[in-house]
Design a protein around this motif. Structure first.
Motif, PDB file in Angstrom:
ATOM      1  N   ASP A  31      -2.010  -7.295 -12.165  1.00 43.02           N
ATOM      2  CA  ASP A  31      -1.641  -5.879 -12.223  1.00 43.02           C
ATOM      3  C   ASP A  31      -2.176  -5.225 -13.499  1.00 43.02           C
ATOM      4  O   ASP A  31      -2.448  -4.022 -13.514  1.00 43.02           O
ATOM      5  CB  ASP A  31      -0.113  -5.744 -12.132  1.00 43.02           C
ATOM      6  CG  ASP A  31       0.335  -4.339 -11.744  1.00 43.02           C
ATOM      7  OD1 ASP A  31      -0.424  -3.639 -11.038  1.00 43.02           O
ATOM      8  OD2 ASP A  31       1.446  -3.943 -12.151  1.00 43.02           O
ATOM      9  N   ASP A  36      -0.573  -1.351 -13.847  1.00 41.96           N
ATOM     10  CA  ASP A  36       0.144  -1.088 -15.097  1.00 41.96           C
ATOM     11  C   ASP A  36       0.885  -2.316 -15.618  1.00 41.96           C
ATOM     12  O   ASP A  36       1.833  -2.187 -16.389  1.00 41.96           O
ATOM     13  CB  ASP A  36       1.113   0.083 -14.907  1.00 41.96           C
ATOM     14  CG  ASP A  36       2.109  -0.190 -13.788  1.00 41.96           C
ATOM     15  OD1 ASP A  36       1.959  -1.232 -13.105  1.00 41.96           O
ATOM     16  OD2 ASP A  36       3.025   0.613 -13.597  1.00 41.96           O
ATOM     17  N   ASP A  38       2.997  -4.576 -14.515  1.00 37.58           N
ATOM     18  CA  ASP A  38       4.439  -4.815 -14.377  1.00 37.58           C
ATOM     19  C   ASP A  38       4.805  -5.584 -13.101  1.00 37.58           C
ATOM     20  O   ASP A  38       5.981  -5.862 -12.877  1.00 37.58           O
ATOM     21  CB  ASP A  38       5.227  -3.481 -14.417  1.00 37.58           C
ATOM     22  CG  ASP A  38       4.906  -2.579 -13.234  1.00 37.58           C
ATOM     23  OD1 ASP A  38       4.026  -2.942 -12.412  1.00 37.58           O
ATOM     24  OD2 ASP A  38       5.528  -1.506 -13.133  1.00 37.58           O
ATOM     25  N   HIS A  39       3.834  -5.930 -12.269  1.00 42.18           N
ATOM     26  CA  HIS A  39       4.183  -6.480 -10.956  1.00 42.18           C
ATOM     27  C   HIS A  39       4.947  -7.803 -11.056  1.00 42.18           C
ATOM     28  O   HIS A  39       5.940  -8.001 -10.349  1.00 42.18           O
ATOM     29  CB  HIS A  39       2.929  -6.641 -10.091  1.00 42.18           C
ATOM     30  CG  HIS A  39       3.237  -6.962  -8.659  1.00 42.18           C
ATOM     31  ND1 HIS A  39       3.992  -6.132  -7.855  1.00 42.18           N
ATOM     32  CD2 HIS A  39       2.920  -8.039  -7.888  1.00 42.18           C
ATOM     33  CE1 HIS A  39       4.117  -6.681  -6.653  1.00 42.18           C
ATOM     34  NE2 HIS A  39       3.486  -7.836  -6.643  1.00 42.18           N
ATOM     35  N   GLY A  79       8.765   0.593  -9.271  1.00 41.31           N
ATOM     36  CA  GLY A  79       7.396   0.785  -8.815  1.00 41.31           C
ATOM     37  C   GLY A  79       7.266   0.884  -7.308  1.00 41.31           C
ATOM     38  O   GLY A  79       8.250   1.032  -6.586  1.00 41.31           O
ATOM     39  N   ALA A  80       6.031   0.775  -6.869  1.00 39.37           N
ATOM     40  CA  ALA A  80       5.730   0.925  -5.451  1.00 39.37           C
ATOM     41  C   ALA A  80       6.226  -0.273  -4.645  1.00 39.37           C
ATOM     42  O   ALA A  80       6.695  -0.133  -3.514  1.00 39.37           O
ATOM     43  CB  ALA A  80       4.218   1.072  -5.275  1.00 39.37           C
ATOM     44  N   SER A  81       6.149  -1.452  -5.243  1.00 41.00           N
ATOM     45  CA  SER A  81       6.362  -2.655  -4.429  1.00 41.00           C
ATOM     46  C   SER A  81       7.834  -2.880  -4.041  1.00 41.00           C
ATOM     47  O   SER A  81       8.098  -3.487  -3.007  1.00 41.00           O
ATOM     48  CB  SER A  81       5.810  -3.886  -5.144  1.00 41.00           C
ATOM     49  OG  SER A  81       6.489  -4.125  -6.352  1.00 41.00           O
ATOM     50  N   GLY A 120       3.813   3.071   3.130  1.00 38.20           N
ATOM     51  CA  GLY A 120       2.732   3.135   2.144  1.00 38.20           C
ATOM     52  C   GLY A 120       1.511   3.885   2.651  1.00 38.20           C
ATOM     53  O   GLY A 120       0.565   4.084   1.896  1.00 38.20           O
ATOM     54  N   MET A 129      -0.828  -5.010  -0.353  1.00 38.43           N
ATOM     55  CA  MET A 129      -0.085  -6.125   0.234  1.00 38.43           C
ATOM     56  C   MET A 129      -0.301  -6.231   1.745  1.00 38.43           C
ATOM     57  O   MET A 129      -0.172  -7.308   2.308  1.00 38.43           O
ATOM     58  CB  MET A 129       1.407  -6.010  -0.085  1.00 38.43           C
ATOM     59  CG  MET A 129       2.065  -4.734   0.374  1.00 38.43           C
ATOM     60  SD  MET A 129       3.863  -4.755   0.091  1.00 38.43           S
ATOM     61  CE  MET A 129       3.972  -4.646  -1.683  1.00 38.43           C
ATOM     62  N   ARG A 177      -1.616   2.742  -7.366  1.00 36.84           N
ATOM     63  CA  ARG A 177      -2.158   2.946  -8.698  1.00 36.84           C
ATOM     64  C   ARG A 177      -3.614   2.503  -8.832  1.00 36.84           C
ATOM     65  O   ARG A 177      -4.401   3.157  -9.528  1.00 36.84           O
ATOM     66  CB  ARG A 177      -1.327   2.081  -9.651  1.00 36.84           C
ATOM     67  CG  ARG A 177      -0.819   2.752 -10.846  1.00 36.84           C
ATOM     68  CD  ARG A 177       0.086   1.774 -11.590  1.00 36.84           C
ATOM     69  NE  ARG A 177       1.487   2.085 -11.417  1.00 36.84           N
ATOM     70  CZ  ARG A 177       2.103   3.090 -12.001  1.00 36.84           C
ATOM     71  NH1 ARG A 177       1.441   3.895 -12.798  1.00 36.84           N
ATOM     72  NH2 ARG A 177       3.372   3.306 -11.798  1.00 36.84           N
ATOM     73  N   ASP A 190      -5.746  -8.012  -5.475  1.00 35.62           N
ATOM     74  CA  ASP A 190      -4.616  -7.081  -5.510  1.00 35.62           C
ATOM     75  C   ASP A 190      -3.318  -7.838  -5.810  1.00 35.62           C
ATOM     76  O   ASP A 190      -3.000  -8.817  -5.132  1.00 35.62           O
ATOM     77  CB  ASP A 190      -4.497  -6.360  -4.165  1.00 35.62           C
ATOM     78  CG  ASP A 190      -3.288  -5.445  -4.157  1.00 35.62           C
ATOM     79  OD1 ASP A 190      -3.296  -4.472  -4.925  1.00 35.62           O
ATOM     80  OD2 ASP A 190      -2.329  -5.734  -3.422  1.00 35.62           O
ATOM     81  N   GLY A 192      -0.158  -7.110  -5.275  1.00 36.09           N
ATOM     82  CA  GLY A 192       0.812  -7.110  -4.172  1.00 36.09           C
ATOM     83  C   GLY A 192       0.384  -8.060  -3.052  1.00 36.09           C
ATOM     84  O   GLY A 192       1.224  -8.699  -2.408  1.00 36.09           O
TER      85      GLY A 192
HETATM   86  P1  ADP Z   1       3.383  -0.013  -9.237  1.00 37.94           P
HETATM   87  O1  ADP Z   1       1.997   0.112  -8.697  1.00 37.94           O
HETATM   88  O2  ADP Z   1       4.209   1.194  -8.953  1.00 37.94           O
HETATM   89  O3  ADP Z   1       3.387  -0.428 -10.676  1.00 37.94           O
HETATM   90  P2  ADP Z   1       3.851  -2.786  -8.526  1.00 37.94           P
HETATM   91  O4  ADP Z   1       2.965  -3.095  -9.662  1.00 37.94           O
HETATM   92  O5  ADP Z   1       5.161  -3.485  -8.511  1.00 37.94           O
HETATM   93  O6  ADP Z   1       4.104  -1.207  -8.428  1.00 37.94           O
HETATM   94  O7  ADP Z   1       3.136  -3.127  -7.168  1.00 37.94           O
HETATM   95  C1  ADP Z   1       1.767  -2.850  -6.964  1.00 37.94           C
HETATM   96  C2  ADP Z   1       1.370  -3.326  -5.586  1.00 37.94           C
HETATM   97  O8  ADP Z   1       2.029  -2.546  -4.596  1.00 37.94           O
HETATM   98  C3  ADP Z   1      -0.094  -3.160  -5.285  1.00 37.94           C
HETATM   99  O9  ADP Z   1      -0.824  -4.278  -5.742  1.00 37.94           O
HETATM  100  C4  ADP Z   1      -0.139  -3.021  -3.776  1.00 37.94           C
HETATM  101  O10 ADP Z   1      -0.241  -4.296  -3.142  1.00 37.94           O
HETATM  102  C5  ADP Z   1       1.206  -2.435  -3.459  1.00 37.94           C
HETATM  103  N1  ADP Z   1       1.068  -1.028  -3.099  1.00 37.94           N
HETATM  104  C6  ADP Z   1       0.978   0.014  -3.929  1.00 37.94           C
HETATM  105  N2  ADP Z   1       0.876   1.163  -3.235  1.00 37.94           N
HETATM  106  C7  ADP Z   1       0.894   0.817  -1.924  1.00 37.94           C
HETATM  107  C8  ADP Z   1       0.826   1.530  -0.686  1.00 37.94           C
HETATM  108  N3  ADP Z   1       0.730   2.877  -0.658  1.00 37.94           N
HETATM  109  N4  ADP Z   1       0.886   0.838   0.463  1.00 37.94           N
HETATM  110  C9  ADP Z   1       1.006  -0.500   0.450  1.00 37.94           C
HETATM  111  N5  ADP Z   1       1.080  -1.234  -0.668  1.00 37.94           N
HETATM  112  C10 ADP Z   1       1.024  -0.586  -1.838  1.00 37.94           C
END
Ligand code: ADP
Ligand code: MG
Length: 208
Positions: A31, A36, A38-39, A79-81, A120, A129, A177, A190, A192
């Protein structure tokens, strides 16, 4: 093993938590390259909470395991995940029927992946992911069609997810991101997709 009980689902999530903790730094480094950084810490915190909640309020059914895990991930992983993984488990919980056969698990998992794609707005090839989860769902569906046993089916799904995660390396990110980097997102796995491969590896281990 023909059907999956509550203990199986708990074992799945405990193994997932163990693998995410073991690979926390690797996930965070992935990540750091295209996001960023943090994943790993996000997911490790979230899955630690998942196992804690399952220990404090022992679930009485597979549906309760998945509902609890989904709610915890949405609440505790930023975050997104977090919301995306949460929706996999919550959608699975909505779809699953007891007793859980491989066909039933597969149908629920497919619905879970569709929920991620919808939330997503991501499709195969967007470098997310989904690139690990969708091939895993497809491998499970083929295993059901071919009458493959549970263990072998989950092992095949884990391999498909791992290959799917590695296949994100040459992709350019179109969601999340990493998409802000444009072409500079090419050449990195990636994060995720990498963590999704761990979830599927945990599933294969839980079945052994
Ligand atoms: P953030 O990007 O908010 O910091 P994380 O780092 O925890 O959240 O997770 C990032 C992962 O989330 C990415 O590597 C990707 O696999 C997944 N992801 C991000 N945006 C999307 C989306 N719109 N649809 C599906 N998966 C996504
Ligand atoms: Mg991140």
């Amino acid at each position: 093993m023909d059907t999956m009980d509550t203990d199986f689902f708990v074992a799945w999530l405990e193994e997932a938590a163990r693998l995410v903790h073991r690979d926390r730094d690797r996930l965070t480094e992935l990540d750091a390259a295209i996001g960023d950084a943090d994943h790993g810490t996000n997911l490790d915190r979230g899955f630690a909470e998942v196992t804690k909640a399952l220990a404090e309020w022992p679930p009485a059914s597979p549906v309760q395991v998945l509902t609890s895990a989904g709610a915890t991930l949405i609440r505790r992983v930023g975050g997104a995940s977090g919301p995306l993984y949460g929706s996999v488990f919550r959608q699975m919980a909505k779809t699953l029927r007891a007793p859980v056969t491989l066909a039933g698990f597969t149908a629920a998992f497919e619905e879970g992946v569709v929920a991620v794609e919808r939330l997503g707005k991501a499709a195969l090839g967007d470098k997310t992911m989904v690139d690990a989860l969708a091939p895993a769902a497809r491998a499970l569906a083929l295993a059901v069609r071919d009458g493959v046993g549970v263990r072998e089916a989950f092992a095949q799904a884990a391999r498909a997810a791992e290959e799917g995660a590695k296949a994100t390396i040459p992709m350019q990110a179109r969601k999340g991101r990493a998409s802000y980097l444009g072409e500079r997102s090419i050449g990195h796995e990636d994060p995720g997709a990498a963590s999704s491969a761990l979830l599927m590896a945990a599933l294969a281990t839980a079945a052994t």
